[in-house]
Design a protein around this motif. Structure first.
Motif, PDB file in Angstrom:
ATOM      1  N   UNK A   1       0.742  -1.176   0.127  1.00  0.00           N
ATOM      2  CA  UNK A   1      -0.107   0.017  -0.011  1.00  0.00           C
ATOM      3  C   UNK A   1       0.856   1.331  -0.040  1.00  0.00           C
ATOM      4  N   UNK A   2       1.767   1.360   0.845  1.00  0.00           N
ATOM      5  CA  UNK A   2       2.840   2.250   1.094  1.00  0.00           C
ATOM      6  C   UNK A   2       3.836   2.489  -0.180  1.00  0.00           C
ATOM      7  N   UNK A   3       3.882   3.638  -0.670  1.00  0.00           N
ATOM      8  CA  UNK A   3       4.765   3.673  -1.902  1.00  0.00           C
ATOM      9  C   UNK A   3       6.165   3.831  -1.433  1.00  0.00           C
ATOM     10  N   UNK A   4       7.215   3.213  -2.096  1.00  0.00           N
ATOM     11  CA  UNK A   4       8.561   3.271  -1.878  1.00  0.00           C
ATOM     12  C   UNK A   4       8.880   4.904  -2.337  1.00  0.00           C
ATOM     13  N   UNK A   5       9.628   5.464  -1.321  1.00  0.00           N
ATOM     14  CA  UNK A   5       9.703   6.992  -1.772  1.00  0.00           C
ATOM     15  C   UNK A   5      10.598   6.986  -2.915  1.00  0.00           C
ATOM     16  N   UNK A   6      10.022   7.992  -3.930  1.00  0.00           N
ATOM     17  CA  UNK A   6      10.647   8.234  -5.078  1.00  0.00           C
ATOM     18  C   UNK A   6      12.048   9.012  -4.935  1.00  0.00           C
ATOM     19  N   UNK A   7      12.912   8.529  -5.730  1.00  0.00           N
ATOM     20  CA  UNK A   7      14.161   8.952  -5.864  1.00  0.00           C
ATOM     21  C   UNK A   7      14.688   9.403  -7.398  1.00  0.00           C
TER      22      UNK A   7
ATOM     23  N   UNK B   1      13.733  18.667   7.512  1.00  0.00           N
ATOM     24  CA  UNK B   1      15.069  18.425   7.189  1.00  0.00           C
ATOM     25  C   UNK B   1      15.176  19.075   5.749  1.00  0.00           C
ATOM     26  N   UNK B   2      14.542  18.682   4.693  1.00  0.00           N
ATOM     27  CA  UNK B   2      14.603  19.174   3.527  1.00  0.00           C
ATOM     28  C   UNK B   2      14.648  20.978   3.557  1.00  0.00           C
ATOM     29  N   UNK B   3      13.539  21.334   4.141  1.00  0.00           N
ATOM     30  CA  UNK B   3      13.227  22.860   4.000  1.00  0.00           C
ATOM     31  C   UNK B   3      14.363  23.429   4.904  1.00  0.00           C
TER      32      UNK B   3
ATOM     33  N   UNK C   1      18.431  11.139   1.953  1.00  0.00           N
ATOM     34  CA  UNK C   1      17.202  11.518   2.280  1.00  0.00           C
ATOM     35  C   UNK C   1      16.071  10.396   2.307  1.00  0.00           C
ATOM     36  N   UNK C   2      16.009   9.230   1.626  1.00  0.00           N
ATOM     37  CA  UNK C   2      15.073   8.388   1.473  1.00  0.00           C
ATOM     38  C   UNK C   2      15.338   7.211   2.854  1.00  0.00           C
ATOM     39  N   UNK C   3      16.654   7.389   3.058  1.00  0.00           N
ATOM     40  CA  UNK C   3      16.830   6.317   4.208  1.00  0.00           C
ATOM     41  C   UNK C   3      16.396   7.244   5.631  1.00  0.00           C
ATOM     42  N   UNK C   4      16.390   8.563   5.567  1.00  0.00           N
ATOM     43  CA  UNK C   4      16.200   9.528   6.634  1.00  0.00           C
ATOM     44  C   UNK C   4      14.603   9.452   6.966  1.00  0.00           C
ATOM     45  N   UNK C   5      13.610   9.140   5.909  1.00  0.00           N
ATOM     46  CA  UNK C   5      12.178   9.383   6.216  1.00  0.00           C
ATOM     47  C   UNK C   5      11.749   8.104   6.783  1.00  0.00           C
ATOM     48  N   UNK C   6      12.279   6.794   6.673  1.00  0.00           N
ATOM     49  CA  UNK C   6      11.840   5.723   7.699  1.00  0.00           C
ATOM     50  C   UNK C   6      11.980   5.857   9.072  1.00  0.00           C
ATOM     51  N   UNK C   7      13.148   6.967   9.335  1.00  0.00           N
ATOM     52  CA  UNK C   7      13.306   6.980  10.860  1.00  0.00           C
ATOM     53  C   UNK C   7      12.103   7.742  11.447  1.00  0.00           C
ATOM     54  N   UNK C   8      11.890   8.960  10.873  1.00  0.00           N
ATOM     55  CA  UNK C   8      10.762   9.663  11.092  1.00  0.00           C
ATOM     56  C   UNK C   8       9.359   9.026  10.857  1.00  0.00           C
ATOM     57  N   UNK C   9       9.253   8.102   9.993  1.00  0.00           N
ATOM     58  CA  UNK C   9       7.802   7.400   9.720  1.00  0.00           C
ATOM     59  C   UNK C   9       7.828   6.443  11.106  1.00  0.00           C
ATOM     60  N   UNK C  10       8.648   5.816  11.365  1.00  0.00           N
ATOM     61  CA  UNK C  10       8.762   4.744  12.327  1.00  0.00           C
ATOM     62  C   UNK C  10       8.498   5.416  13.813  1.00  0.00           C
TER      63      UNK C  10
ATOM     64  N   UNK D   1      -2.776  10.131  -2.026  1.00  0.00           N
ATOM     65  CA  UNK D   1      -1.369  10.582  -1.750  1.00  0.00           C
ATOM     66  C   UNK D   1      -1.017  10.331  -0.084  1.00  0.00           C
ATOM     67  N   UNK D   2      -2.053  10.713   0.767  1.00  0.00           N
ATOM     68  CA  UNK D   2      -1.881  10.411   2.245  1.00  0.00           C
ATOM     69  C   UNK D   2      -1.748   8.939   2.587  1.00  0.00           C
ATOM     70  N   UNK D   3      -2.691   8.441   1.793  1.00  0.00           N
ATOM     71  CA  UNK D   3      -2.935   6.946   2.031  1.00  0.00           C
ATOM     72  C   UNK D   3      -1.840   6.060   1.946  1.00  0.00           C
ATOM     73  N   UNK D   4      -1.109   6.440   0.819  1.00  0.00           N
ATOM     74  CA  UNK D   4       0.121   5.789   0.337  1.00  0.00           C
ATOM     75  C   UNK D   4       1.438   6.291   0.859  1.00  0.00           C
ATOM     76  N   UNK D   5       1.461   7.498   1.651  1.00  0.00           N
ATOM     77  CA  UNK D   5       2.817   8.011   1.957  1.00  0.00           C
ATOM     78  C   UNK D   5       2.895   8.235   3.401  1.00  0.00           C
ATOM     79  N   UNK D   6       3.689   7.615   4.067  1.00  0.00           N
ATOM     80  CA  UNK D   6       3.855   7.693   5.401  1.00  0.00           C
ATOM     81  C   UNK D   6       3.830   9.140   6.096  1.00  0.00           C
ATOM     82  N   UNK D   7       3.225   9.441   7.283  1.00  0.00           N
ATOM     83  CA  UNK D   7       3.333  10.994   7.637  1.00  0.00           C
ATOM     84  C   UNK D   7       4.987  11.242   8.122  1.00  0.00           C
ATOM     85  N   UNK D   8       5.664  10.386   8.517  1.00  0.00           N
ATOM     86  CA  UNK D   8       6.925  10.657   8.832  1.00  0.00           C
ATOM     87  C   UNK D   8       7.541  11.113   7.512  1.00  0.00           C
ATOM     88  N   UNK D   9       7.427  10.575   6.243  1.00  0.00           N
ATOM     89  CA  UNK D   9       8.175  10.983   5.237  1.00  0.00           C
ATOM     90  C   UNK D   9       7.684  12.468   4.922  1.00  0.00           C
TER      91      UNK D   9
END
Length: 1516
Positions: free
Chosen positions: A919-925, A1057-1059, A1124-1133, A1042-1050
């Motif tokens: 269900x959750x998309x892999x973060x686009x790189x 961090x990106x901003x 960046x993509x390995x950072x998102x799972x930290x905050x999602x978890x 979009x919200x259903x397939x994207x973790x909040x942490x991402x």
């Protein structure tokens, strides 16, 4: 010649007759013994280490290279022995030559043994042998050169052949030793080689550590490959050819593992906590001081090398100035100084690189420690602390605060070393120019208060900025969490304004002020060195001009490098000062968080319980509360008072009461989540918990049930059947291996509840805490669950169960009932006792019975008795052995739950399931180089005019720097000519040169100031505003898919961090890159003018540099994207864990979730570490290229003097000083350009969210409905079908029905039938696949989303509140008066509760409404609907969390207040819709039945009749 030293030149070291040679006595008396003694000591230590290592398989190590090495090493031994014998025969007495050759022979003999030992015990090239043979070759070449070129007596002629042979042999040995050993050696493990015949070497024992590899090429690399980072090139080559993936990055070595790193830090932090005055800084310093000291040592070495290079440079310029005069030195000195300058530059770069390596390690360790500590602290926070620290602020602690502090420690060497360097430079200037330097020092000191003042303001701004940033992230987290409700209420605009107000009016206003100050500070660092040089050179020329001669090339171009060092040191001030202030603010914030109050784990007496013990029996009390008083926070009044309660081993205890009576608080008290003020509470055995606010993991359905335990297939199937999940699993695309998304978005409320219940059952606990699990499911499912799970014949019949419920129909089958009112137990006992007393429990039950619309036909008790041991309707085997948890040992299960392992069993089940549905998309790189459109987006955001001014200022700055340096050369040349002609320099002439020099410098400073202001203020601030606003709008305007397939942490990671990178890192790297580019172009122009032959070398070096840069950029860019993509799972978890803290603690799973967090951090550190290694690889090569440029320029300059006989010291000095600037600038330019590329990847990620595919327009200006639309409230579905997103099956299929004005319309169906999907379709949360929805005859798809949603009202299934006041939660647009709000609160029966609060309507609702019960939150949602009073109201199971009595009142309120409205009610309890005008029955997304309730009930075969009968059976 007699004596120890046989040479007439003596011990030297420099030969008095030939300065290009070292004396033979120095070679044999110091160099040779030192080398051999060091090798012998190192070899002894190495041999001892090899003896403790297991032998390698003979079949793998016995290769031809080994034979060649042994033959060559023995040959070297024979040659050395022959040389020793020849020398001993020639000089048969004690002398330095014989002794050194004897020592060399012993060293070579040891080398033979070490070669043999290394071959059979070591898998990589031997470092001692490589270094020994390398330095032996160099030393032998030096001896050979001396023997051949110096005219010694014939006694030494016999040494030439053996030395030459020894050089050849040693060179061959060195080459062979560099060859890698077979790859198979790195693939074997201890188990693989345990049975290998080692030909007498014995079996391998206890060698797991020796053979455990991390898969890194570094393990196979020899010392030279490691020093030059050549082993990294495999990754660089792959990154250049193709896109890198996480699997391409090497695994972490032990020292970098997060659990290892955190354990070291935690040891010292706990000491600090026990001290009573904890200091996070002290704990960090105690933990990592060895690494900091290593970095400090190398920083000191760098400083020493810097000044040594300065001294060599001054000697070289003096040599050029004096060559050909009486004071001149031989030409060999010039070449010697040129080579020495090259060597010292290499040493300087080496020290800098090693310092950077240790500093980066320090940063990585500190950041890892803090991130892990924050996560662990979050799992233990008390309620008071959780109210203070919301998820957004904790994410800020993890991402920003930890980064700020780690960055401070990384760059902290500059704090003490920077001033020291400046002092040494000023001392050097004083030695050079005398007292004139004092004028420059005075000017520098006069500027320091200005710099200090700016720094203090920056510090204050940084503190404010951190607070505003945390405030914005707090709101952002709430918005993302409650986005569906926001869209349904059409509240996007007020929330965008709310976030934008914080961002623009608070955060960006501080950023703008900060950027102005940074621009001033950056310009000051350019102005101060110039003023120092102007004042110093001016004072010397005007008032001295005698002490050290006229102001010539020697003074200027020796002084200029010192001034450049001062400039570079001051350039770091704008970075160091904000780093210090930001780090101190972050340190205080993080320290406050880590010392925040925690829940009292000792408040509950937790005791183990062994139900298999002979002493255990059914009367064992597993939950006992005695005279206990509880409250949620220290500031609150008592929530629960005088609680006395117990639950025995096999009992079902029911807890009932009205909304807000304290039922959920009582369960929290048992779990230990609230404060115990007095009394005692004891819990024996393990706990399983089902929360009312359902918590579902972003994982597969199976993993949600197993929850870390190993799978027991038979028991797992029993649990699935007992929870009525079989039909739901069969309907999923991949069965129980279907990923159910963040917060279980693919499941209905009832399905989520049953998954949570299945999780609890599978845990095989002793005590079950169940918070109203029956409210979220349909009636027939409710009956099934009570019968097969909770009841006296259910699977949990032998376990202690504490059940909060409003379903009084089941109270006959519970052992004890506790009724709460206002936080007190007002009555308790069995139902029989309660009915006999006719007290509060009797009244509570009577109200429910009185509300039933049909007579009871049977009882649940008799129903369960009839079920006996037969198969139920779902085919569930009801024998006690199958249906009960029985005496299954919980040890195995709990061991899996609480261990710190990585739970490979569970992970394997995920990976091996071929049918897993994600269900959750892999973060686009993104792939490849950063696209031009990203740069274009930044230019447009910054303003094309602003960017143009920056470019023009840059070109003027380059021209200005060139003019300044050429003018200095002209000035010094004029002074030199006048000195040679004995012409005295007039004051007018000095002023002429001085004023032009000053004018050029001032213009350059002003241009630099203009450039900095436009970069920091105009471009950076404007782009920060535009990028964030576009990103925010893009996200909030995205569809729910979009919200259903994207973790909040991402999402939060991109907004934090990106901003932040776009706000701060991007402008400073652009500024630094331009500054270095100015220096680079200056150096190229000056060196080209001064030494034209270098223009031939420059293109070659440029091609080499470009090749390195191209390799580096490709890989580093991809790695930063991976970062960046390995950072998102930290905050999602983290987000997921924070939402389920109570559940995690109840199951005792803190250790497992901590291990999962460490795994996520480990993946991120793994990528970050690879990036740092690539940086070191690039630095090594660029610095080498720069040093070659330095060597080439110096040698060409010396050669021109050598062969022309004369030299221009002015041109020579300008060339050397410019070369030194050029080398650093080339390295810095590529490095900062790479950093700009990295920052652009963050901008790329931000703009990606700004360009998300939006949902339909909010407003269609040329097609807007009338203000009074809809006037009647007619809702009509015409052949309507929809799906949640493209690629999924239809959830509603060809629906056609019509709801007339003011009708009360009921929608029923089994769990997962599509009831809630219908409400989402009406609000256009999901769009039509076909068909249309008409509202008063108008197709709603033709209008904008705001115009549709604002005309509808809903009370959602999940009550969502937002942090803010009660008023803001009811009326965010501020459209209604206080009287209106109090009126709806009265109607929602919340007015009294709000009036009791001191702030009343301004009472602050905490994040997610945590200071309100679930029922109270639902009532606030009702008040919203009452306030809006739309013509069409949707009730989506709105009273599921409310007791029957309150439900009755609410239903009456809805009937009276919405009598002129069309009301669509989705309900589990059919009594809430039985009096509806029309009823729609949905089954599997299709219209099954549609008629009046009476007509449907008249048909005994209708699905509605069956649902009603099931409800009647349950209600008896």
């Amino acid at each position: 010649m007699t004596g120890v030293c046989l040479s007439s030149e003596g011990w030297g070291p420099i030969s008095p007759t030939n300065p290009a040679h070292l004396t033979t006595c120095f070679q044999h008396g110091f160099l040779t013994p030192t080398l051999n003694m060091l090798f012998l000591v190192t070899a002894a230590v190495r041999m001892r280490r090899l003896n403790s290592m297991p032998p390698l398989p003979t079949v793998l190590v016995t290769v031809w290279i080994f034979s060649a090495k042994m033959v060559l090493s023995i040959a070297a031994l024979l040659i050395s022995t022959a040389e020793f014998i020849a020398m001993a025969m020639q000089f048969p007495y004690v002398n330095i030559y014989t002794c050194s050759l004897a020592l060399q022979t012993v060293a070579v003999a040891v080398a033979v043994c070490l070669h043999y030992k290394e071959q059979f015990h070591n898998r990589i090239a031997s470092t001692p042998l490589l270094l020994f043979w390398l330095f032996s070759i160099l030393l032998s070449l030096l001896r050979l050169r001396t023997a051949v070129s110096v005219d010694y007596s014939n006694d030494f002629d016999i040494l030439v052949p053996p030395i030459a042979l020894f050089v050849v042999t040693a060179l061959a040995l060195f080459v062979f030793e560099c060859q890698p050993k077979p790859h198979e050696l790195f693939d074997i493990s201890a188990d693989d080689v345990d049975d290998v015949d080692n030909s007498g070497f014995g079996k391998l024992e206890d060698s797991d550590d020796d053979y455990c590899t991390s898969g890194s090429p570094e393990e196979r690399a020899n010392v030279f490959s490691r020093y030059t980072y050549t082993w990294v090139e495999s990754l660089l080559q792959k990154g250049y050819r193709e896109q890198l993936h996480l699997g391409d990055i090497w695994k972490l070595t032990g020292q970098y593992r997060p659990d290892v790193v955190h354990a070291r830090f935690q040891h010292n932090w706990q000491k600090e906590l026990r001290s009573g005055n904890p200091s996070l800084f002290r704990a960090t310093a105690r933990t990592y001081w060895p690494i900091w000291v290593l970095a400090a040592i190398h920083e000191m070495l760098r400083t020493i090398s810097l000044f040594a290079r300065f001294l060599i440079t001054s000697r070289l310029i003096e040599f050029a100035a004096n060559y050909g005069t009486d004071q001149g030195s031989p030409i060999e000195y010039g070449y010697f100084y040129a080579v020495a300058l090259f060597i010292m530059s290499c040493e300087l770069n080496n020290a800098l690189r090693l310092r950077r390596t240790h500093a980066q390690r320090l940063k990585t360790f500190i950041r890892t420690s803090y991130m892990t500590a924050v996560y662990q602290k979050t799992l233990t926070l008390s309620n008071d602390a959780r109210q203070k620290y919301d998820i957004g602020s904790i994410v800020t602690h993890m991402s920003i605060d930890s980064e700020n502090i780690a960055t401070f420690f990384e760059s902290s060497q500059g704090i003490w070393c920077g001033p020291l360097v400046i002092i040494f430079c000023l001392f050097g200037l004083y030695q050079l120019l005398g007292w004139s330097t004092l004028v420059g020092i005075i000017i520098m000191l006069a500027c320091m208060p200005i710099v200090s003042r700016i720094a203090r303001i920056i510090s204050t701004c940084s503190k404010l900025l951190m607070g505003y940033r945390g405030q914005r992230m707090k709101i952002m987290n709430e918005v993302i969490t409650g986005i569906q409700v926001i869209k349904m209420y059409a509240w996007e605009l007020p929330f965008i304004q709310k976030i934008s107000n914080v961002r623009i009016k608070l955060e960006l206003s501080i950023i703008r002020k900060n950027n102005v100050l940074k621009a001033l500070l950056q310009s000051t660092t350019t102005l101060v060195p110039f003023l120092v040089s102007l004042a110093t050179f001016g004072a010397y020329s005007l008032f001295d001009n005698k002490t050290h001669g006229p102001l010539d090339a020697r003074l200027v171009f020796i002084g200029m490098p010192l001034l450049n060092i001062i400039r570079l040191s001051l350039t770091k001030v704008p970075q160091i000062i904000p780093n210090i202030s930001t780090a101190m603010a972050s340190l205080r914030r993080l320290s406050d968080f880590l010392t925040a109050s925690e829940i009292d784990f000792c408040a509950i007496d937790r005791q183990p319980y062994n139900r298999d013990s002979l002493d255990s029996n059914a009367d064992d009390v597993l939950v006992s509360i005695t005279n206990a008083t509880f409250k949620w926070s220290l500031a609150d009044t008592f929530e629960l008072r005088d609680i006395n309660m117990q639950c025995k081993r096999t009992e079902v205890v029911a807890v009932i009461g009205r909304v807000g009576s304290g039922k959920s608080s009582l369960l929290s008290a048992i779990l230990g989540d609230i404060i115990k003020c007095s009394g005692n509470i004891t819990v024996r055995g393990n706990i399983a918990y089902v929360a009312q606010q359902l918590w579902i993991l972003n994982a597969t359905l199976r993993d949600n049930i197993l929850f870390g335990s190993a799978i027991d297939r038979d028991f797992y199937d029993q649990v699935i059947e007992a929870c009525a999940l079989r039909h739901d699993i069969d309907a999923l695309s991949a069965g129980d291996m279907t990923e159910i998304g963040e917060r279980g978005i693919t499941l209905s409320g009832g399905q989520k509840m049953r998954v949570s219940l299945a999780r609890a059952i599978y845990a095989r606990a002793d005590v079950y805490i169940l918070d109203d699990p029956l409210a979220a499911v349909d009636s027939h499912i409710s009956k099934h669950i009570f019968t097969h799970v909770l009841g006296p014949h259910g699977i949990l019949r032998g376990r202690a169960r504490v059940l909060v419920t409003n379903a009084v129909q089941y109270l006959d089958n519970v052992d004890n009932i506790y009724m709460l009112r206002n936080g007190r137990i007002i009555e308790q006992g069995s139902k029989t006792q309660a009915m006999a007393r006719q007290g509060d429990i009797f009244e509570f039950i009577y109200q429910h019975v009185n509300n039933q619309s049909s007579t009871e036909s049977s009882s649940i008790k008799s129903d369960t008795k009839r079920s006996g041991n037969n198969m139920d309707t779902n085919g569930y085997q009801t024998t006690p052995e199958k249906r009960s948890l029985g005496h299954t040992s919980t040890g195995k299960t709990r061991g899996a739950l609480t261990g710190r392992g990585r739970h490979k069993t569970q992970d394997a089940s995920i990976n091996q399931a071929s049918g897993t549905s994600r269900i959750m998309t892999t973060e686009h790189r993104h792939k490849g180089r950063v696209k031009w459109k990203t740069y274009d987006a930044y230019i447009k955001a910054s303003g094309a005019c602003n960017v143009s001014i920056v470019i023009i200022a840059f070109l003027i700055a380059v021209a200005g720097e060139v003019c300044i340096n050429l003018w200095l050369r002209h000035w010094t040349s004029s002074n030199t000519r006048k000195a040679h002609n004995n012409i005295k320099d007039s004051t007018k002439s000095v002023l002429y040169y001085l004023l032009i020099y000053g004018a050029l410098g001032i213009v350059n400073v002003l241009v630099n100031l203009l450039q900095q202001i436009y970069i920091w203020v105009k471009c950076a601030t404007r782009s920060s505003t535009v990028v964030h606003q576009n990103m925010l709008t893009g996200v909030l305007r995205s569809p729910m898919s979009f919200f259903n397939t994207t973790p909040t942490g991402r999402i939060l990671n991109r907004f934090s961090a990106d901003i932040q990178k776009c706000d701060e890192a991007l402008p400073i790297n652009i500024s630094n890159c331009l500054s270095q580019l100015v220096s680079l172009m200056l150096g190229i122009v000056i060196v080209g003018i001064s030494t034209p032959p270098m223009l031939i070398i420059f293109p070659i070096l440029a091609v080499i540099g470009y090749h390195y840069q191209k390799l580096y950029i490709s890989s580093s860019r991809e790695i930063r994207r991976l970062d960046s993509t390995t950072c998102s799972p930290i905050y999602a978890h983290f987000q997921e864990s924070a939402d389920g803290i109570s559940t995690i603690r109840a199951y005792g799973q803190q250790s497992r979730f901590i291990a999962m967090n460490e795994d996520h951090i480990g993946q991120h550190i793994r990528v970050d570490n690879a990036y740092l290694l690539l940086n070191q690889w690039l630095a090594m090569r660029l610095e080498t290229v720069g040093n070659i440029v330095t060597l080439g320029t110096a040698l060409i300059a010396v050669a021109s003097i050598h062969y022309s006989g004369i030299g221009d010291p002015n041109t020579f000095g300008l060339a050397i000083s410019s070369t030194l600037i050029l080398c650093g600038a080339a390295n810095g330019c590529i490095r900062y350009y790479s950093e700009v590329q990295v920052c652009m990847t963050h901008l790329e990620r931000a703009t990606e969210y700004a360009e998300l595919l939006p949902e339909a327009a909010n407003v269609i200006e040329d097609h807007r409905p009338k203000e009074t639309w809809p006037q009647q409230g007619i809702v009509e579905f015409k052949n309507y079908s929809t799906r949640y997103r493209e690629g999924l099956e239809l959830v509603l299929k060809d629906l056609s029905f019509s709801v007339q004005p003011r009708q009360k319309f009921g929608i029923v169906g089994r769990t997962g039938a599509g009831k809630s999907s219908l409400s989402l379709a009406l609000f256009r949360i999901i769009e039509a696949a076909s068909g249309q929805i008409l509202l008063d005859g108008k197709d709603i798809s033709k209008y904008g989303l705001f115009d549709v949603r604002s005309k509808l009202s809903i009370i959602p299934q999940d009550p969502i509140l937002f942090a803010g006041t009660v008023r803001e939660n009811l009326d965010p647009f501020n459209n209604y008066s206080d009287q209106d709000i109090w009126r709806v609160l009265e109607q929602a029966h919340l007015a009294d509760y709000i009036r009791n609060k001191e702030e009343r309507l301004e009472f602050m609702v905490e994040q997610s409404g945590s200071n309100f019960s679930v029922g109270q939150r639902q009532l606030i949602c009702l008040a919203r609907a009452l306030l809006k009073h739309a013509k069409v109201l949707v009730l989506d199971e709105a009273t599921a969390a409310i007791d029957n009595a309150t439900d009755t009142i609410i239903q009456q309120t809805i009937r009276s207040e919405f009598k002129n409205c069309t009301v669509l009610t989705i309900a589990h309890r059919l009594d809430t819709i039985i009096d509806s005008d029309m009823v729609l029955v949905i089954d599997n997304g299709q219209l099954a039945e549609y008629d009046t309730p009476d007509n449907l009930l008249a048909n005994k075969d209708s699905l509605f009749t069956k649902l009603v009968k099931e409800t009647q059976n349950i209600n008896t």
